[in-house]
Design an enzyme around this catalytic site. Structure first.
Site, PDB file in Angstrom:
ATOM      1  N   ASN A 147       0.799  -1.220   0.000  1.00 33.49           N
ATOM      2  CA  ASN A 147       0.000   0.000   0.000  1.00 33.49           C
ATOM      3  C   ASN A 147       0.829   1.267   0.000  1.00 33.49           C
ATOM      4  O   ASN A 147       0.419   2.285  -0.549  1.00 33.49           O
ATOM      5  CB  ASN A 147      -0.914   0.003   1.231  1.00 33.49           C
ATOM      6  CG  ASN A 147      -1.696   1.293   1.368  1.00 33.49           C
ATOM      7  OD1 ASN A 147      -2.632   1.544   0.621  1.00 33.49           O
ATOM      8  ND2 ASN A 147      -1.303   2.135   2.322  1.00 33.49           N
ATOM      9  N   ASP A 197      -6.968   6.147  -5.561  1.00 32.77           N
ATOM     10  CA  ASP A 197      -7.497   5.217  -6.566  1.00 32.77           C
ATOM     11  C   ASP A 197      -8.002   3.920  -5.946  1.00 32.77           C
ATOM     12  O   ASP A 197      -8.174   2.929  -6.638  1.00 32.77           O
ATOM     13  CB  ASP A 197      -6.444   4.918  -7.635  1.00 32.77           C
ATOM     14  CG  ASP A 197      -5.180   4.273  -7.064  1.00 32.77           C
ATOM     15  OD1 ASP A 197      -5.168   3.908  -5.874  1.00 32.77           O
ATOM     16  OD2 ASP A 197      -4.210   4.131  -7.823  1.00 32.77           O
ATOM     17  N   ASP A 199      -1.112  -7.474   2.990  1.00 33.25           N
ATOM     18  CA  ASP A 199      -1.437  -6.520   4.042  1.00 33.25           C
ATOM     19  C   ASP A 199      -2.418  -5.458   3.554  1.00 33.25           C
ATOM     20  O   ASP A 199      -2.288  -4.927   2.447  1.00 33.25           O
ATOM     21  CB  ASP A 199      -0.143  -5.848   4.518  1.00 33.25           C
ATOM     22  CG  ASP A 199      -0.375  -4.849   5.629  1.00 33.25           C
ATOM     23  OD1 ASP A 199      -0.839  -5.270   6.704  1.00 33.25           O
ATOM     24  OD2 ASP A 199      -0.117  -3.646   5.413  1.00 33.25           O
ATOM     25  N   GLU A 212      -5.578  -9.457   4.231  1.00 36.62           N
ATOM     26  CA  GLU A 212      -6.141  -8.751   5.372  1.00 36.62           C
ATOM     27  C   GLU A 212      -7.057  -7.659   4.843  1.00 36.62           C
ATOM     28  O   GLU A 212      -6.606  -6.584   4.450  1.00 36.62           O
ATOM     29  CB  GLU A 212      -5.032  -8.140   6.231  1.00 36.62           C
ATOM     30  CG  GLU A 212      -5.589  -7.406   7.440  1.00 36.62           C
ATOM     31  CD  GLU A 212      -4.676  -6.282   7.931  1.00 36.62           C
ATOM     32  OE1 GLU A 212      -4.671  -6.033   9.136  1.00 36.62           O
ATOM     33  OE2 GLU A 212      -3.995  -5.653   7.096  1.00 36.62           O
ATOM     34  N   ALA A 260      -5.927  12.139  -6.904  1.00 34.66           N
ATOM     35  CA  ALA A 260      -7.086  11.417  -6.377  1.00 34.66           C
ATOM     36  C   ALA A 260      -6.667  10.027  -5.897  1.00 34.66           C
ATOM     37  O   ALA A 260      -5.849   9.356  -6.536  1.00 34.66           O
ATOM     38  CB  ALA A 260      -8.161  11.303  -7.452  1.00 34.66           C
ATOM     39  N   HIS A 292      -7.252  -1.058   1.457  1.00 34.59           N
ATOM     40  CA  HIS A 292      -6.667   0.250   1.186  1.00 34.59           C
ATOM     41  C   HIS A 292      -6.060   0.330  -0.218  1.00 34.59           C
ATOM     42  O   HIS A 292      -5.562   1.386  -0.605  1.00 34.59           O
ATOM     43  CB  HIS A 292      -5.590   0.576   2.219  1.00 34.59           C
ATOM     44  CG  HIS A 292      -6.086   0.595   3.631  1.00 34.59           C
ATOM     45  ND1 HIS A 292      -6.568   1.725   4.245  1.00 34.59           N
ATOM     46  CD2 HIS A 292      -6.190  -0.401   4.545  1.00 34.59           C
ATOM     47  CE1 HIS A 292      -6.941   1.435   5.477  1.00 34.59           C
ATOM     48  NE2 HIS A 292      -6.715   0.154   5.685  1.00 34.59           N
TER      49      HIS A 292
END
Length: 606
Positions: free
Chosen positions: A151, A209, A257, A284, A207, A261
């Site tokens: 992430n 995504d 992980d 997760e 922005a 997100h």
């Protein structure tokens, strides 16, 4: 990992200064969501297998065995004996310092190999120690899953001006690695935003995504510098990295992980391109609501298993009730019951156990009832928490439950909705042609209880295999009997006779098997070995593997006498004088020796 900044050690590091992060020229392209490939739609796990999470927040930098990697490697034999079939490793790459637990990712290509952020080693040790630990685990037939943090990046090398607006730490050039393994660098345009400091807000210039779930809640701004996967360069680089680390560590699977997100279409693309050859993946996606879990499973198309977060909170409710919770809440519970084929059930993990963390929700009371639940259930792939097993004193009880699961956890399941009450929950597995099945009772009440239950076991005598209840009970022709369970405890009743097994073949005849494998990726000091499932091939122990001759390099050859008529599984590995081990990829090879001689001619599998 929900919020790395909740960990005191990492929060301190970030507050101290080495803040956040962004790589090549921007190239925006939408990422489509292809249908799952046939090779990735199913997750390959061992039948009745049990995963262990092999770490917790802030594990010690030094243990009695050495580093954390050395600690895990030293436990390989006992973990095999305990019935652990897979190990989930912590993030193995360099964070902001040697003390970073791995979720504050700095360099995903530095596995404890380069002098960066003040040390060569990560919190867990060096790359050589990591590879040796994986070799030891593989040597005991234990699969290895790596924690993949995709992430964000943190602890950038330099500050830069983002979008002509913000001076931010988003320049990742990795001078200490000097382009080894990858020359990809990250700059502000590879990210959508960066965190100023713990709890100090965000600078955002693009922005987010991510794909929203749960009433469009904004999940994208989690930590550090948020990677934009609409940038095709970032997308391709992270796939390349995934394939690189898979080969480098000979991984059997992945724990992804914080996937809620990350743009879901990209999670799907990454899995389709990296989770190949039957490898396993679990994500997760921290949704307490079952419908959100089901929606995410649908959006990812069965490519990845999911941790059963709703079931954890059910256990937390049981724990918090501490005897006053209605045990009928365990009936048909969680994502495990809703979609068992994609569920990884767990009691606690590094986040729920982390005091002060955003997800702190420990199952402090009646924890063994929760373990008895996940380890006897028909559905789900149970995950045992290292700290529960080794540091909270539950290892012996968990080991016994795993043994019961692997010997008797077979056949159709039954929920006893008309028998269960506020204190006692019962559940059975009917067994099959070679396994006797089981009946589990969980009691959160303050008094021992007895329950009359019609089981699948007719005219059978049963004993409690956990040792919590002494004596036996015998069912009638309908399978009915009265079963006991102690106060605030559990019992697993099993028909006497245990597991029906077939004795191994006996006899003294052997076959002289010559193993030939073509493999050119060696340098001076490295040799190739064969190892396998029988004692003659080292019983999957890399230390006992059979060294092959490289006289006809790149062909490596050797002859081993194997018992005729006994099925064998085997693989090849590369090892150097320091004990660093690289296992070949792919599935285990298999054959049954016969005749006076036999030859196996193979090519190393990547």
């Amino acid at each position: 990992m929900k919020n790395v900044f909740a960990a005191a050690s990492l929060a301190g590091l970030l507050a101290a200064g080495s803040l956040l992060s962004s790589c090549s020229k921007e190239n925006l392209q939408p990422i489509s969501t292809p249908a799952p490939l046939a090779s990735t739609a199913q997750n390959a796990t061992v039948a009745n297998g049990v995963m262990m999470q092999g770490f917790y927040w802030d594990v010690p930098v030094t243990t009695a065995a050495g580093t954390w990697w050395q600690n895990l490697g030293a436990k390989a034999t006992e973990l095999k004996a305990a019935g652990i079939t897979a190990m989930w490793l912590p993030p193995a790459y360099k964070g902001g310092s040697k003390f970073d637990v791995g979720y504050g990712v700095y360099d995903r290509y530095d596995l404890g190999e380069f002098n960066q952020k003040g040390s060569v080693a990560t919190r867990y040790g060096t790359i050589g120690q990591l590879q040796s630990a994986i070799g030891a685990l593989h040597g005991q037939g234990i699969q290895v899953y790596e924690d993949m943090v995709m992430n964000h990046l943190t602890f950038a090398d330099n500050q830069e001006l983002a979008n002509n607006q913000y001076n931010v730490y988003t320049s990742f050039t990795y001078p200490g690695r000097n382009n080894t393994y990858s020359n990809y660098q990250w700059h502000w345009y590879n990210f959508s935003a960066t965190q100023q400091a713990p709890n100090n807000g965000w600078y955002q210039w693009a922005a987010y995504d991510f794909q929203p779930y749960a009433n469009n809640d904004a999940y994208d701004n989690l930590l550090g510098s948020e990677i934009r996967y609409n940038d095709i360069n970032n997308a391709n680089e992270t796939i390349n990295w995934g394939n690189w680390i898979t080969t480098k560590l000979n991984l059997d699977g992945y724990r992804l992980d914080a996937t809620k997100h990350i743009q879901t279409a990209y999670v799907n693309r990454w899995l389709d391109n990296v989770k190949t050859n039957g490898r396993f993946a679990v994500s997760e996606a921290w949704f307490r609501n079952l419908s959100d879990m089901n929606n995410y499973a649908s959006a990812t198309g069965g490519r990845t298993s999911l941790f059963d977060v709703p079931l954890h909170y059910t256990f937390a409710d049981m724990s918090n009730g501490n005897g006053n919770w209605d045990m009928r809440g365990l009936q048909f519970a969680g994502f495990t019951e809703a979609n068992g084929a994609l569920s990884v059930s767990f009691v606690d993990n590094h986040d729920t156990d982390q005091t002060g963390g955003a997800l702190f929700s420990p199952v402090s009371n009646l924890k063994m009832l929760a373990y008895a639940y996940i380890l006897t259930r028909e559905k789900g792939y149970p995950c045992v928490f290292y700290r529960d097993y080794y540091e909270y004193g539950l290892g012996a009880q968990i080991k016994k439950l795993i043994q019961i699961r692997q010997a008797n956890g077979f056949g159709a399941a039954t929920e006893y909705t008309s028998v269960n009450d506020a204190d006692v929950y019962a559940y059975s597995r009917a067994g099959d042609a070679t396994h006797k099945g089981l009946l589990v009772l969980l009691n959160d009440g303050g008094s021992s209880r007895s329950k009359g239950i019609t089981t699948p076991f007719k005219n059978a005598t049963l004993t409690d295999q956990t040792g919590n209840v002494s004596g036996t009970t015998t069912t009638d022709a309908n399978g009915f009997a009265t079963f006991s369970v102690p106060a605030r405890s559990y019992a697993v009743w099993v028909p006497t006779g245990g597991t029906t097994t077939t004795p191994p073949p006996t006899g003294g005849t052997t076959t002289a098997v010559t193993f030939n494998v073509t493999y050119s990726n060696t340098v001076s000091g490295q040799d190739v070995y064969v190892v396998g499932s029988t004692a003659q091939l080292g019983s999957w122990n890399a230390a006992s593997a059979i060294k092959l001759s490289g006289a006809a390099w790149p062909k490596w050859s050797g002859t081993v006498n194997l018992t005729s008529g006994t099925a064998v599984q085997y693989k090849y590995l590369r090892k150097d004088a320091a004990g660093n081990v690289l296992w070949e990829g792919g599935a285990n090879r298999a054959f049954t020796p016969s005749g006076a001689t036999a030859t196996r001619t193979d090519t190393w599998q990547n």
